[in-house]
Motif scaffolding. Sequence first.
Motif, PDB file in Angstrom:
ATOM      1  N   LYS A   9      15.184  -9.802 -28.891  1.00  0.00           N
ATOM      2  CA  LYS A   9      15.321  -9.777 -27.433  1.00  0.00           C
ATOM      3  C   LYS A   9      14.018  -9.310 -26.773  1.00  0.00           C
ATOM      4  O   LYS A   9      13.640  -9.761 -25.705  1.00  0.00           O
ATOM      5  N   TYR A  10      13.358  -8.354 -27.426  1.00  0.00           N
ATOM      6  CA  TYR A  10      12.065  -7.865 -26.939  1.00  0.00           C
ATOM      7  C   TYR A  10      11.051  -7.969 -28.075  1.00  0.00           C
ATOM      8  O   TYR A  10      11.370  -7.655 -29.229  1.00  0.00           O
ATOM      9  N   LEU A  11       9.845  -8.366 -27.741  1.00  0.00           N
ATOM     10  CA  LEU A  11       8.805  -8.551 -28.741  1.00  0.00           C
ATOM     11  C   LEU A  11       7.476  -8.117 -28.145  1.00  0.00           C
ATOM     12  O   LEU A  11       7.133  -8.488 -27.020  1.00  0.00           O
ATOM     13  N   PHE A  12       6.730  -7.344 -28.936  1.00  0.00           N
ATOM     14  CA  PHE A  12       5.422  -6.886 -28.502  1.00  0.00           C
ATOM     15  C   PHE A  12       4.378  -7.444 -29.463  1.00  0.00           C
ATOM     16  O   PHE A  12       4.559  -7.409 -30.674  1.00  0.00           O
ATOM     17  N   ARG A  13       3.307  -7.912 -28.907  1.00  0.00           N
ATOM     18  CA  ARG A  13       2.265  -8.541 -29.719  1.00  0.00           C
ATOM     19  C   ARG A  13       0.909  -8.012 -29.314  1.00  0.00           C
ATOM     20  O   ARG A  13       0.650  -7.817 -28.115  1.00  0.00           O
ATOM     21  N   VAL A  19       2.763 -14.999 -32.985  1.00  0.00           N
ATOM     22  CA  VAL A  19       4.109 -14.451 -33.088  1.00  0.00           C
ATOM     23  C   VAL A  19       5.109 -15.595 -32.980  1.00  0.00           C
ATOM     24  O   VAL A  19       4.877 -16.567 -32.250  1.00  0.00           O
ATOM     25  N   THR A  20       6.212 -15.493 -33.717  1.00  0.00           N
ATOM     26  CA  THR A  20       7.226 -16.547 -33.733  1.00  0.00           C
ATOM     27  C   THR A  20       8.530 -16.052 -33.152  1.00  0.00           C
ATOM     28  O   THR A  20       9.044 -15.008 -33.556  1.00  0.00           O
ATOM     29  N   LEU A  21       9.063 -16.831 -32.203  1.00  0.00           N
ATOM     30  CA  LEU A  21      10.343 -16.547 -31.578  1.00  0.00           C
ATOM     31  C   LEU A  21      11.399 -17.440 -32.219  1.00  0.00           C
ATOM     32  O   LEU A  21      11.192 -18.644 -32.384  1.00  0.00           O
ATOM     33  N   SER A  22      12.527 -16.834 -32.519  1.00  0.00           N
ATOM     34  CA  SER A  22      13.584 -17.557 -33.209  1.00  0.00           C
ATOM     35  C   SER A  22      14.609 -18.106 -32.227  1.00  0.00           C
ATOM     36  O   SER A  22      14.955 -17.457 -31.231  1.00  0.00           O
ATOM     37  N   CYS A  23      15.130 -19.305 -32.513  1.00  0.00           N
ATOM     38  CA  CYS A  23      16.211 -19.907 -31.742  1.00  0.00           C
ATOM     39  C   CYS A  23      17.119 -20.662 -32.704  1.00  0.00           C
ATOM     40  O   CYS A  23      16.668 -21.579 -33.400  1.00  0.00           O
ATOM     41  N   LYS A  83      -3.489 -17.942 -23.562  1.00  0.00           N
ATOM     42  CA  LYS A  83      -4.260 -16.902 -22.885  1.00  0.00           C
ATOM     43  C   LYS A  83      -3.415 -15.886 -22.131  1.00  0.00           C
ATOM     44  O   LYS A  83      -3.839 -14.757 -21.895  1.00  0.00           O
ATOM     45  N   ASN A  84      -2.255 -16.273 -21.732  1.00  0.00           N
ATOM     46  CA  ASN A  84      -1.412 -15.369 -20.943  1.00  0.00           C
ATOM     47  C   ASN A  84       0.019 -15.456 -21.449  1.00  0.00           C
ATOM     48  O   ASN A  84       0.887 -16.014 -20.778  1.00  0.00           O
ATOM     49  N   PRO A  85       0.292 -14.908 -22.626  1.00  0.00           N
ATOM     50  CA  PRO A  85       1.591 -15.131 -23.249  1.00  0.00           C
ATOM     51  C   PRO A  85       2.720 -14.230 -22.747  1.00  0.00           C
ATOM     52  O   PRO A  85       3.882 -14.487 -23.055  1.00  0.00           O
ATOM     53  N   ARG A 109      11.865 -11.530 -24.356  1.00  0.00           N
ATOM     54  CA  ARG A 109      10.768 -11.083 -23.494  1.00  0.00           C
ATOM     55  C   ARG A 109       9.600 -10.690 -24.376  1.00  0.00           C
ATOM     56  O   ARG A 109       9.698  -9.746 -25.168  1.00  0.00           O
ATOM     57  N   LEU A 110       8.506 -11.401 -24.236  1.00  0.00           N
ATOM     58  CA  LEU A 110       7.301 -11.164 -25.014  1.00  0.00           C
ATOM     59  C   LEU A 110       6.287 -10.429 -24.148  1.00  0.00           C
ATOM     60  O   LEU A 110       6.006 -10.856 -23.023  1.00  0.00           O
TER      61      LEU A 110
END
Lengths: 113, 114
Positions: A9-13, A19-23, A83-85, A109-110
């Motif tokens: 739900k929340y991801l910090f990079r 970084v990989t988001l799962s669906c 550039k603006n993830p 939310r990244l």
Amino acid sequence: DGGITQSPKYLFRKEGQNVTLSCEQNLNHDAMYWYRQDPGQGLRLIYYSQIVNDFQKGDIAEGYSVSREKKESFPLTVTSAQKNPTAFYLCASSSPGTMVGYTFGSGTRLTVV
Amino acid sequence: AQSVTQPDIHITVSEGASLELRCNYSYGATPYLFWYVQSPGQGLQLLLKYFSGDTLVQGIKGFEAEFKRSQSSFNLRKPSVHWSDAAEYFCAVGAGEYGNKLVFGAGTILRVKS
């Protein structure tokens, strides 16, 4: 119950990292989509896939990549080239031909730190 | 290419008052039109949709929308707003076969005052 699961739900990079988001969906939908949401800009299409092993770029694909190896899964990788993830990312699925619209996940939310 | 305009970024209404959220679309063929609602930090939930037939469509939570081809509009209405209706609302138009590629408006944030 059927639905779409996005994780985390929340991801910090850190800057410079991929970084990989799962669906994942268990609705047996053929089509899946990734949208990016920024305040005041609505939802912008990143990538979409109508069938397994095939996908197309949306309006803002630069800096992103996807794969569709299974019908149930459509992971999104945010690369260091984006550039603006920092944004809210939404995954959706649909069943073409049924005219029922999209079913959305609850989003990731990244944040780049 | 299709597009959607939601002219109002923010709307504030009193609880119990009526509501109308505006949506104008641009699309060359018969449009597939949708309204979605989003609570903060959540995904989007479908309120209602229009494909053909009766131009007044009913949705969930007491919402309705009217398709007006001559005005290229698909405005969302509710006769009496509840505090729980406070959220962001998105209008979308679908292109392609069965409207499977959606284009969204920028959204309207609804605030409800007691």
